[in-house]
Design an enzyme around this catalytic site. Sequence first.
Site, PDB file in Angstrom:
ATOM      1  N   GLU A 127     -14.867  16.950   4.405  1.00  0.00           N
ATOM      2  CA  GLU A 127     -15.528  15.727   4.856  1.00  0.00           C
ATOM      3  C   GLU A 127     -15.919  15.855   6.323  1.00  0.00           C
ATOM      4  O   GLU A 127     -15.551  16.816   7.001  1.00  0.00           O
ATOM      5  CB  GLU A 127     -14.607  14.514   4.636  1.00  0.00           C
ATOM      6  CG  GLU A 127     -14.305  14.256   3.161  1.00  0.00           C
ATOM      7  CD  GLU A 127     -13.411  13.054   2.933  1.00  0.00           C
ATOM      8  OE1 GLU A 127     -12.892  12.509   3.930  1.00  0.00           O
ATOM      9  OE2 GLU A 127     -13.217  12.664   1.777  1.00  0.00           O
ATOM     10  N   ALA A 153       1.989   3.129   2.385  1.00  0.00           N
ATOM     11  CA  ALA A 153       3.057   3.162   3.383  1.00  0.00           C
ATOM     12  C   ALA A 153       4.263   2.340   2.927  1.00  0.00           C
ATOM     13  O   ALA A 153       5.406   2.814   2.966  1.00  0.00           O
ATOM     14  CB  ALA A 153       2.542   2.659   4.728  1.00  0.00           C
ATOM     15  N   HIS A 209     -17.417   2.299   8.752  1.00  0.00           N
ATOM     16  CA  HIS A 209     -17.777   3.389   7.849  1.00  0.00           C
ATOM     17  C   HIS A 209     -19.300   3.444   7.776  1.00  0.00           C
ATOM     18  O   HIS A 209     -19.954   2.419   7.592  1.00  0.00           O
ATOM     19  CB  HIS A 209     -17.191   3.168   6.459  1.00  0.00           C
ATOM     20  CG  HIS A 209     -17.154   4.415   5.632  1.00  0.00           C
ATOM     21  ND1 HIS A 209     -18.289   4.992   5.115  1.00  0.00           N
ATOM     22  CD2 HIS A 209     -16.125   5.202   5.248  1.00  0.00           C
ATOM     23  CE1 HIS A 209     -17.954   6.081   4.437  1.00  0.00           C
ATOM     24  NE2 HIS A 209     -16.648   6.232   4.507  1.00  0.00           N
ATOM     25  N   ARG A 219     -17.416  10.025  11.940  1.00  0.00           N
ATOM     26  CA  ARG A 219     -17.948   8.734  11.503  1.00  0.00           C
ATOM     27  C   ARG A 219     -18.570   7.907  12.620  1.00  0.00           C
ATOM     28  O   ARG A 219     -19.560   7.212  12.394  1.00  0.00           O
ATOM     29  CB  ARG A 219     -16.824   7.922  10.838  1.00  0.00           C
ATOM     30  CG  ARG A 219     -16.397   8.486   9.506  1.00  0.00           C
ATOM     31  CD  ARG A 219     -15.250   7.706   8.925  1.00  0.00           C
ATOM     32  NE  ARG A 219     -14.871   8.222   7.620  1.00  0.00           N
ATOM     33  CZ  ARG A 219     -13.865   7.759   6.891  1.00  0.00           C
ATOM     34  NH1 ARG A 219     -13.138   6.770   7.359  1.00  0.00           N
ATOM     35  NH2 ARG A 219     -13.582   8.276   5.704  1.00  0.00           N
ATOM     36  N   ALA A 239      -9.215   3.395  -1.303  1.00  0.00           N
ATOM     37  CA  ALA A 239      -9.484   4.676  -0.639  1.00  0.00           C
ATOM     38  C   ALA A 239     -10.039   5.671  -1.648  1.00  0.00           C
ATOM     39  O   ALA A 239      -9.359   6.054  -2.593  1.00  0.00           O
ATOM     40  CB  ALA A 239      -8.201   5.213  -0.007  1.00  0.00           C
ATOM     41  N   GLN A 240     -11.276   6.098  -1.439  1.00  0.00           N
ATOM     42  CA  GLN A 240     -11.934   6.959  -2.421  1.00  0.00           C
ATOM     43  C   GLN A 240     -11.745   8.449  -2.119  1.00  0.00           C
ATOM     44  O   GLN A 240     -11.409   9.231  -2.989  1.00  0.00           O
ATOM     45  CB  GLN A 240     -13.434   6.642  -2.463  1.00  0.00           C
ATOM     46  CG  GLN A 240     -13.777   5.250  -2.955  1.00  0.00           C
ATOM     47  CD  GLN A 240     -15.277   4.989  -2.918  1.00  0.00           C
ATOM     48  OE1 GLN A 240     -16.058   5.818  -2.468  1.00  0.00           O
ATOM     49  NE2 GLN A 240     -15.682   3.822  -3.383  1.00  0.00           N
ATOM     50  N   GLY A 241     -11.969   8.815  -0.851  1.00  0.00           N
ATOM     51  CA  GLY A 241     -12.106  10.233  -0.513  1.00  0.00           C
ATOM     52  C   GLY A 241     -10.908  11.087  -0.815  1.00  0.00           C
ATOM     53  O   GLY A 241     -10.972  12.016  -1.624  1.00  0.00           O
ATOM     54  N   ASP A 265      -3.071  -9.893   9.273  1.00  0.00           N
ATOM     55  CA  ASP A 265      -1.841 -10.688   9.325  1.00  0.00           C
ATOM     56  C   ASP A 265      -0.709  -9.961  10.052  1.00  0.00           C
ATOM     57  O   ASP A 265      -0.005 -10.550  10.870  1.00  0.00           O
ATOM     58  CB  ASP A 265      -1.391 -11.056   7.903  1.00  0.00           C
ATOM     59  CG  ASP A 265      -2.512 -11.669   7.084  1.00  0.00           C
ATOM     60  OD1 ASP A 265      -3.211 -12.543   7.622  1.00  0.00           O
ATOM     61  OD2 ASP A 265      -2.704 -11.264   5.925  1.00  0.00           O
ATOM     62  N   ARG A 269     -10.824   7.666  13.922  1.00  0.00           N
ATOM     63  CA  ARG A 269     -10.038   8.327  12.886  1.00  0.00           C
ATOM     64  C   ARG A 269     -10.836   9.419  12.191  1.00  0.00           C
ATOM     65  O   ARG A 269     -11.963   9.193  11.751  1.00  0.00           O
ATOM     66  CB  ARG A 269      -9.556   7.308  11.842  1.00  0.00           C
ATOM     67  CG  ARG A 269      -8.821   7.942  10.670  1.00  0.00           C
ATOM     68  CD  ARG A 269      -8.223   6.890   9.777  1.00  0.00           C
ATOM     69  NE  ARG A 269      -9.202   6.120   9.045  1.00  0.00           N
ATOM     70  CZ  ARG A 269      -9.747   6.486   7.881  1.00  0.00           C
ATOM     71  NH1 ARG A 269      -9.448   7.654   7.341  1.00  0.00           N
ATOM     72  NH2 ARG A 269     -10.614   5.707   7.264  1.00  0.00           N
ATOM     73  N   LEU A 292      -4.458   7.991   4.838  1.00  0.00           N
ATOM     74  CA  LEU A 292      -3.406   8.081   3.826  1.00  0.00           C
ATOM     75  C   LEU A 292      -2.336   9.070   4.261  1.00  0.00           C
ATOM     76  O   LEU A 292      -1.143   8.874   4.014  1.00  0.00           O
ATOM     77  CB  LEU A 292      -3.994   8.492   2.477  1.00  0.00           C
ATOM     78  CG  LEU A 292      -4.892   7.464   1.776  1.00  0.00           C
ATOM     79  CD1 LEU A 292      -5.463   8.048   0.485  1.00  0.00           C
ATOM     80  CD2 LEU A 292      -4.117   6.191   1.464  1.00  0.00           C
ATOM     81  N   GLY A 307       0.838  -1.192   0.000  1.00  0.00           N
ATOM     82  CA  GLY A 307       0.000   0.000   0.000  1.00  0.00           C
ATOM     83  C   GLY A 307       0.874   1.243   0.000  1.00  0.00           C
ATOM     84  O   GLY A 307       2.092   1.181  -0.198  1.00  0.00           O
ATOM     85  N   HIS A 341     -14.449  -0.858   8.623  1.00  0.00           N
ATOM     86  CA  HIS A 341     -13.683  -0.066   7.665  1.00  0.00           C
ATOM     87  C   HIS A 341     -12.215   0.116   8.029  1.00  0.00           C
ATOM     88  O   HIS A 341     -11.344  -0.016   7.176  1.00  0.00           O
ATOM     89  CB  HIS A 341     -14.341   1.313   7.537  1.00  0.00           C
ATOM     90  CG  HIS A 341     -13.692   2.232   6.555  1.00  0.00           C
ATOM     91  ND1 HIS A 341     -13.571   1.918   5.213  1.00  0.00           N
ATOM     92  CD2 HIS A 341     -13.131   3.463   6.709  1.00  0.00           C
ATOM     93  CE1 HIS A 341     -12.977   2.920   4.572  1.00  0.00           C
ATOM     94  NE2 HIS A 341     -12.685   3.857   5.472  1.00  0.00           N
TER      95      HIS A 341
END
Length: 692
Positions: free
Chosen positions: A187, A89, A307, A362, A119-121, A286, A458, A464, A87, A423
Amino acid sequence: MTTSIASGSANLQLPEAGCWQPSLFSRVISKNFSQNLSWSRGVCKNLQIKSYRHPIGRTRITSQTIIASSIRDNSTKYFDFAVIGSGVAGLRYALEVAKHGTVAVITKAEPHESNTNYAQGGVSAVLCPTDSVENHVQDTIVAGAYLCDEETVRVVCTEGPERIRELIAMGASFDHGEDGNLHLAREGGHSHHRIVHAADMTGREIERALLKAIESDPNISVFKHHFAIDLLTSQDGSEMVCHGVDTINTKTLKVLRFISKVTLLASGGAGHIYPSTTNPPVATGDGIAMAHRAQAVISNMEFVQFHPTALADVGLPIKPLKARENAFLITEAVRGDGGLLYNLDMERFMPMYDERAELAPRDVVARSIDDQLKKRNEKHVLLDISHKGRDKILSHFPNIAAECLKYGLDITRDPIPVVPAAHYMCGGVRAGLQGETNVRGLYVAGEVACTGLHGANRLASNSLLEALVFARRAVRPSIDHMKGSGHIDHTVSRWWDPPVVPMQLGSTVLDKIIRRTKEVRKELKLIMWEYVGIVRSTTRLMTAEKRIGELELEWEAYLFQQGWEPTMVGLEACEMRNLFCCAKLVVSSALTRHESRGLHYTVDFPHVDEQSRSSHVNAQQAKETWRAASRSGHFSSTQVLYLFRRFQAQHRRFPTLFNIITHLHYKVVAVDFVVVDVYVVVVDVVVVDASC
């Protein structure tokens, strides 16, 4: 007849944080370890085990146990840096450390298959003159229910803008407004417009840019379809040290060992402990489970973010032909752009729950939806953005519009059926400001880490950002550690027994194991949703703890009955033991927090307790839990066997009593022991020959 098995001074370490480490696999050894083992095995009536002596010295001698079919032709690769996860990171870190050494990027599926890609936002960062770092800091702390580490928050909010500029310099393309500047969205939980985005596919665009850079770097090797089994660790005095990781290629079923000077764990979250999650199928916890087995500190696992708005398939005009592996996310940005929530009678309900209405954090929105669904006995609510202009909707949310249209839903005219879904894990492996852990040579970044940024909940689009900032901050200490480690000792690989691919069991047996494991996986998910969901209670959490423990014991017993041995590995079994571990960490953490804060809401303690304003570290709670269990003076025979299996898994130099007893039909009828702190010192075990 009965036989007494004297164990001398062998130590069995008790499970931590309610997470009994399964004995199926483990990779922990001591650098200061040798064994003096004398035992003989005759017919079942003459079983004799003379002693297990406490290890001293350094030489490691592999025990000759009942397992005689180990596959030992696996290869080993040596790198300066091993990165587990592909990803944002993992990739961002790999690109930086590759300037100083060789890098292996180990990814479970295809390199793009990560939470980043879904990840959309967008990414939150202070890039507008009317905004400020202080505003971002305060928004983050408020959303995190004042459990955030303020120093961490300030570091991330301050360094965030530069991380965005670096992405742009690498070729990431974000949306711009008519004035030519970056278009900044807003957001839930944010006081200002500060979300950098690429329509509703921001993660995919970042992943694309990073993967393109990775492909052209000669110092980086990508190993796709390599599932990380366990970290390779040793104990040096009181300190744990990480030397790399064992993996299995899920396509070829070959085991590959990576020895590295530095390991970065960036493997994502554990959304698949729940039946409905926005996470991709690879998110089975994992990394958290591996780190836990390696004795890394795990923190804040009670804070699972649901979410509020995942696409509810039951409300679509055309139903999907088959159940999704992961729920389709309807980004927070839809509400940030003016989307409104209604129940099925088209009554807007969010203003009744919070003055911020749809722009509340959220956790508030998810609990409000959950309350509506339970009160009205309905399966979903509606999210409506159709009052906005068609062109604006399609330009801002093309991916969502296209997905909904597949099922006969036009979001420019119709409300979207939505329901909460698991989420994001706000807890994880405890990390310092440089991404360091309490295990030397092991660093963490991304969702697998608990840096203190998110606290109890969060803030939207901070994930991200955190991954980018901590991936970058882990670089310098990693390089220093790599350079200070000298040359890689190629004999290190011989310290651990190789994992075994259980082909000798045969396809029929393996198919049975896989089928049963899939059934157990479904059962675990349902337990977590029913008892450890958005709203919790002590009774329900205790029920979950009991049922999960019983389910795990039943599953392990089934595997061993089918001939499974402690060193055997397979994708489904490894994922299952990781899911069990993460589920138990969530439950035990939730039971320990006696207040409602952020994502952890319990009807027994509905208010915030200011005295509890501290991070919850799982490793610390284990001592009292197991001391209390030990005071009873005895363990059941099942618990004894389980403890021996765990001991055998962590210290596989010894012939395991579990295998001896199982294969020779012995049954434990008594055990004498003394408890020293969190250790059980077994003095004597009495078994009966059940076959005679």
